[in-house]
Motif scaffolding. Structure first.
Motif, short mmCIF file in Angstrom:
data_model
loop_
_atom_site.label_atom_id
_atom_site.label_comp_id
_atom_site.label_asym_id
_atom_site.label_seq_id
_atom_site.Cartn_x
_atom_site.Cartn_y
_atom_site.Cartn_z
N PRO A 142 0.65 -12.58 -5.73
CA PRO A 142 -0.56 -13.21 -6.20
C PRO A 142 -1.67 -12.35 -5.78
CG PRO A 142 0.71 -14.49 -4.50
CD PRO A 142 1.47 -13.37 -4.93
N VAL A 143 -2.74 -12.21 -6.39
CA VAL A 143 -3.78 -11.48 -5.97
C VAL A 143 -5.13 -12.02 -6.55
CG1 VAL A 143 -2.43 -9.26 -5.71
CG2 VAL A 143 -3.44 -9.91 -7.97
N LEU A 144 -5.39 -13.44 -6.73
CA LEU A 144 -6.44 -13.95 -7.57
C LEU A 144 -7.50 -13.50 -6.86
CD1 LEU A 144 -7.81 -15.54 -9.70
CD2 LEU A 144 -7.28 -17.76 -8.35
N GLU A 145 -7.70 -13.99 -5.30
CA GLU A 145 -8.89 -13.72 -4.50
C GLU A 145 -9.19 -12.34 -4.75
OE1 GLU A 145 -10.35 -13.88 0.15
OE2 GLU A 145 -8.67 -15.37 -0.54
N ALA A 146 -8.58 -11.14 -4.47
CA ALA A 146 -8.67 -9.80 -4.56
C ALA A 146 -9.22 -9.71 -6.02
CB ALA A 146 -7.58 -8.93 -4.33
N VAL A 147 -8.74 -10.02 -7.17
CA VAL A 147 -9.20 -9.51 -8.29
C VAL A 147 -10.55 -10.24 -8.68
CG1 VAL A 147 -8.92 -10.13 -10.85
CG2 VAL A 147 -6.85 -9.18 -9.37
N ARG A 148 -10.85 -11.58 -8.13
CA ARG A 148 -11.98 -12.16 -8.37
C ARG A 148 -13.21 -11.51 -7.70
NH1 ARG A 148 -12.06 -17.90 -10.19
NH2 ARG A 148 -14.18 -17.20 -11.02
N ASN A 149 -12.84 -10.93 -6.43
CA ASN A 149 -13.70 -10.32 -5.75
C ASN A 149 -14.13 -8.66 -6.37
OD1 ASN A 149 -15.08 -8.52 -3.79
ND2 ASN A 149 -13.42 -8.80 -2.15
N ASP A 150 -15.53 -8.74 -6.69
CA ASP A 150 -15.85 -7.67 -7.38
C ASP A 150 -15.68 -6.36 -6.90
OD1 ASP A 150 -16.45 -8.97 -9.74
OD2 ASP A 150 -18.59 -9.30 -9.35
N GLU A 151 -15.61 -6.21 -5.48
CA GLU A 151 -15.46 -5.19 -4.45
C GLU A 151 -14.24 -4.46 -4.96
OE1 GLU A 151 -18.27 -3.94 -3.00
OE2 GLU A 151 -19.24 -5.64 -4.29
N VAL A 152 -13.21 -5.26 -5.33
CA VAL A 152 -11.84 -4.68 -5.27
C VAL A 152 -11.86 -3.84 -6.50
CG1 VAL A 152 -9.41 -5.06 -5.33
CG2 VAL A 152 -10.79 -6.46 -3.57
N ARG A 153 -11.65 -2.43 -6.53
CA ARG A 153 -11.61 -1.66 -7.40
C ARG A 153 -10.51 -0.47 -7.40
NH1 ARG A 153 -15.51 -3.40 -10.70
NH2 ARG A 153 -17.44 -4.15 -9.60
N THR A 154 -9.95 -0.57 -6.03
CA THR A 154 -9.21 0.67 -5.65
C THR A 154 -8.00 0.03 -5.01
OG1 THR A 154 -9.01 2.96 -4.71
CG2 THR A 154 -10.29 0.83 -3.59
N LEU A 155 -7.14 1.14 -4.92
CA LEU A 155 -5.88 0.82 -3.90
C LEU A 155 -5.96 1.61 -2.49
CD1 LEU A 155 -3.24 1.31 -6.71
CD2 LEU A 155 -4.32 -1.06 -5.74
N TYR A 156 -5.16 1.15 -1.73
CA TYR A 156 -5.11 1.85 -0.33
C TYR A 156 -3.55 2.18 -0.21
CZ TYR A 156 -5.18 2.61 4.79
OH TYR A 156 -5.14 3.32 5.98
N GLY A 157 -3.19 3.38 0.23
CA GLY A 157 -1.81 3.84 0.13
C GLY A 157 -1.41 4.32 1.71
N ARG A 158 -0.15 3.91 2.19
CA ARG A 158 0.12 4.24 3.27
C ARG A 158 1.65 5.05 2.98
NH1 ARG A 158 -0.22 0.20 7.21
NH2 ARG A 158 1.43 -0.58 6.10
N PHE A 159 1.71 6.56 3.07
CA PHE A 159 2.93 7.18 2.82
C PHE A 159 3.62 7.92 3.89
CE2 PHE A 159 -0.22 7.15 -0.89
CZ PHE A 159 0.49 6.30 -1.79
N GLY A 160 4.90 7.67 3.71
CA GLY A 160 5.67 8.27 4.76
C GLY A 160 6.21 9.64 4.31
N LEU A 161 6.25 10.82 4.70
CA LEU A 161 6.46 12.07 4.17
C LEU A 161 7.58 12.87 5.08
CD1 LEU A 161 2.91 13.31 3.52
CD2 LEU A 161 4.32 11.98 2.04
N GLU A 162 8.40 13.71 4.26
CA GLU A 162 9.27 14.35 5.06
C GLU A 162 8.78 15.60 5.63
OE1 GLU A 162 12.82 13.91 5.02
OE2 GLU A 162 12.58 12.09 4.07
N SER A 163 7.62 16.00 5.00
CA SER A 163 6.94 17.27 5.63
C SER A 163 5.56 17.04 5.22
CB SER A 163 7.57 18.66 5.16
OG SER A 163 7.46 18.73 3.80
N ALA A 164 4.65 17.86 6.20
CA ALA A 164 3.33 17.70 5.92
C ALA A 164 2.96 18.74 4.75
CB ALA A 164 2.39 18.18 7.15
N GLY A 165 1.82 18.66 4.32
CA GLY A 165 1.13 19.71 3.20
C GLY A 165 0.43 18.62 2.22
N ASP A 166 -0.42 19.47 1.46
CA ASP A 166 -1.18 18.86 0.62
C ASP A 166 -0.26 18.22 -0.77
OD1 ASP A 166 -3.08 20.16 1.83
OD2 ASP A 166 -3.76 21.43 -0.06
N GLY A 167 -0.75 17.06 -1.17
CA GLY A 167 0.08 16.43 -2.09
C GLY A 167 -0.93 15.23 -2.78
N ALA A 168 -0.18 14.70 -4.00
CA ALA A 168 -0.71 13.67 -4.72
C ALA A 168 0.60 12.80 -5.06
CB ALA A 168 -1.47 14.03 -5.90
#
Length: 182
Positions: A142-168
């Motif tokens: 459920p994400v009603l409050e976040a969707v109704r909030n006009d400021e929420v337009r993006t995502l925040y990701g926390r990614f665990g990686l096997e190795s460092a380096g540039d990526g997407a």
């Protein structure tokens, strides 16, 4: 007219009345009066594509945190194309999140709706099998409050990686929105 013909006519009328009643009831229940459900089966689907890009120097102890950039119509544009706005949303869920073409070294992912880990957790993937083009977390959130909030337009990701380096990492967010004002 014979009694058999009368029985056939009455049976036909009964079927027509029952079918008509079922169609009327289905429409009424589906519409909920003046509401509409927007989901992946809608003509203009509420699906938002995001991209997370990071540099190797941003990786700390095998983890990188990054805010996404929207790569498609955002939720406001999708709602507008459907004839609605955020203030018309009365129920909102993220049906699923698809992580697409994960970076080769990606081992886990937490994705939040918003600009930090304080937003709703909409995807949590603890393992990325080798040679798989995408992984889906289909936990409905459920994400009603976040969707109704006009400021929420993006995502925040926390990614665990096997190795460092540039990526997407790319993500598709599949929303289910109930809107009113039809």
């Amino acid at each position: 007219m014979t009694s058999a013909a009368h029985a056939l006519l009455r049976g036909s009328l009964l079927i027509v009345l029952l079918a008509g009643g079922m169609v009327w009831t289905s429409c009424d229940l589906a519409s909920g009066g003046n509401t509409v459900i927007l989901n992946a089966n809608s003509p203009i689907e509420p699906i938002v594509q995001h991209r997370f890009e990071y540099k190797g120097e941003d990786v700390v102890d095998g983890t990188v945190t990054v805010e996404s950039e929207v790569q498609s119509d955002d939720l406001d544009a999708i709602l507008s194309r459907n004839g609605f706005s955020r203030r018309d949303v009365i129920n909102a869920r993220v049906d699923s999140v698809e992580i697409i073409n994960p970076a080769p070294s990606l081992r886990e992912a937490d994705v939040f709706l918003g600009t930090d880990a304080e937003g709703p957790l909409i995807a949590q993937i603890v393992s990325f099998p080798d040679d798989v083009p995408s992984v889906v977390d289909d936990t409905s959130t459920p994400v009603l409050e976040a969707v109704r909030n006009d400021e929420v337009r993006t995502l925040y990701g926390r990614f665990g990686l096997e190795s460092a380096g540039d990526g997407a990492v790319q993500a598709k967010v599949y929303y289910r929105l109930k809107v009113e004002g039809v």
